[in-house]
Scaffold this active site. Structure first.
Site: not given
Ligand code: NDP
Ligand code: PMR
Length: 394
Positions: A88, A92, A221, A269
């Site tokens: 990815g 970002g 996270s 998520y």
């Protein structure tokens, strides 16, 4: 040696979306007026052609020299360029990290991306030097693509010194689950299962690297950690007894959620991030001693401007950055977050394995505490064992 390959890649992702008002049109936990229309795609099942080309482009010579070479006239030893794979890396945090690493001149970055053109433009626009990166196709929503990616990387004949599992999808407004090519709910399928297979496959490559500090990093996270304020914003992460994961997350007669509950995109998520953090620790327990690889996870700060929130309601995307900047003060720019992740990739002081890194207000790194669930060794073992069955490793 430039290697170019282009083969056609058949699609993978099946997406099922319903028209109409977004179920949870909440901003920052506050529900918006019902009936806010955001999505007008046709009702029913859609098959999407994901990508038409597998792109491998090696812009530099393969690096196969030993990691430390006597080079300078003074006889001082120098370290060869490290090679870091970042999933990815087309936007970002991944892109900012790729840029930060490439700029040091000490790293070659393999950008593992599902959209070659997007990645290529992103690298160019970020000002990354041509020879500092290689883009290799990877769609984490397909286990076949993950396996093909591993074969393609091996063909490059570059060492694999660091792997960063960074890519993710967040589907907070989805009313219905969508599924990967292998039939897993998309958020857990991409964020956890795709990365789980990738990391397991690349462990042998990492192990055989002669780089002094080889690392496997999985981005976690705060929102998966219920020992924080952010982690207590509903819906909270909770893997339950893993019955949904055990049943395959395919939504056919079983739940698409890990805990077996009703589908909730935001929770899926957060659950996937718990799996990411548990996986890092289980890797550490099983493989650190034998391989010497450092396993780490991190929370880079709230990078409120990234594409992660692309599916959120427009009002959220407008207000989330100032809310994080001025209210929670948890905001961090993409550039700063990229520097933080780049530290976890290469900083000589961050070699400790099994750590979940965070940064304080002065941007100094520290070892953070995970929530009870995200640090539960028994749960980590079970997630590992169920995941290896689902991705065909057991
Ligand atoms: P972005 O959306 O900007 O980046 C996500 C990346 O993942 C994109 O490059 C995207 O590719 C890629 N990706 C998505 N699906 C797939 C797939 N199927 N196969 C391959 N690549 C895929 O979000 P962020 O930079 O914010 O997120 C990066 C990481 O940081 C994630 O792990 C996220 O959980 C984590 N994080 C982010 C926080 C934040 O505040 N933003 C806070 C805490 C953690 P494409 O460009 O093609 O869409
Ligand atoms: Mg959260 C210190 C407080 C803090 C921090 C650091 C974050 C980070 N958030 C905090 C607080 C709050 N948030 C509070 C008090 C609320 C309710 C008003 C709130 C709400 C909220 C929402 C609706 N926050 C969110 C959302 C999202 O949709 C984001 C999310 O959960 O994405 C999965 C999010 C986030 N808050 C963060 C961070 C880092 C995120 C997103 C990123 C992520 O985990 O990837």
């Amino acid at each position: 040696m430039a290697l170019q390959a282009a083969t056609s890649f058949l699609p993978c992702a099946l997406s099922a979306r319903k028209e109409g008002a977004v179920k949870d049109s909440a901003f920052l936990g506050v529900r918006l007026a019902d009936g806010l229309k955001l999505e007008t795609s046709a009702l029913g099942l859609r098959t999407k052609r994901v990508s038409t080309s597998v792109a491998i482009r090696a812009q530099t010579a393969a690096v196969s020299s030993p990691s430390v070479t006597p080079a300078s006239p003074s006889g001082k030893q120098t370290l060869r360029k490290g090679t870091a794979i970042i999933t990815g890396a087309s936007s970002g945090l991944g892109l900012a990290t790729a840029k930060a690493l490439a700029e040091t001149g000490r790293w070659h970055v393999i950008m593992a991306c599902r959209d070659y053109l997007k990645a290529s433009l992103a690298a160019k626009n970020a000002g990354m030097e041509k020879g500092s990166y290689t883009i290799v196709h990877l769609d984490l929503a397909s286990l076949d693509s993950v396996r093909q990616f591993v074969r393609n990387v091996r063909q490059l004949e570059m060492p694999v010194d660091v792997v960063v599992c960074n890519a993710a999808v967040y589907r907070p407004t989805a009313k219905e689950p969508s599924f990967t090519a292998d039939g897993f709910e998309m958020s857990v399928g991409v964020n956890h299962l795709g990365h789980f297979l990738l990391a397991r496959e690349l462990l042998s490559d990492l192990t055989s690297s002669d780089y002094p500090s080889k690392r496997l990093i999985i981005v976690g996270s705060i929102t998966g950690n219920t020992n924080t304020l952010a982690g207590n914003v509903p819906p909270k992460a909770n893997l339950g007894d893993l019955r949904g994961l055990a049943a395959g997350l395919n939504g056919v007669g079983t739940s698409a959620m890990i805990d077996g509950g009703e589908f909730d995109g935001a929770k899926a998520y957060k659950d996937s991030k718990v799996c990411n953090m548990l996986t890092m620790q289980e890797f550490h327990r099983r493989h650190h001693e034998a391989t010497g690889v450092t396993f780490a996870s991190l929370y880079p700060g709230c990078i409120a401007t990234t594409g992660l929130f692309r599916e959120h309601v427009p009002l959220f995307r407008l207000l989330f950055p100032p809310f994080q900047k001025y209210v929670t003060k948890g905001y961090v720019s993409e550039e700063e977050a990229g520097k933080r992740l780049a530290q976890v990739v290469g900083d000589p002081s961050l070699t400790k394995s099994g750590v979940y890194w965070s940064w304080n207000k002065n941007s100094a790194s520290f070892e953070n505490q995970l929530s009870e669930e995200a640090s539960d060794p028994e749960k980590a073992r079970k997630v590992w064992e169920l995941s290896e069955k689902l991705v065909g490793l057991a």
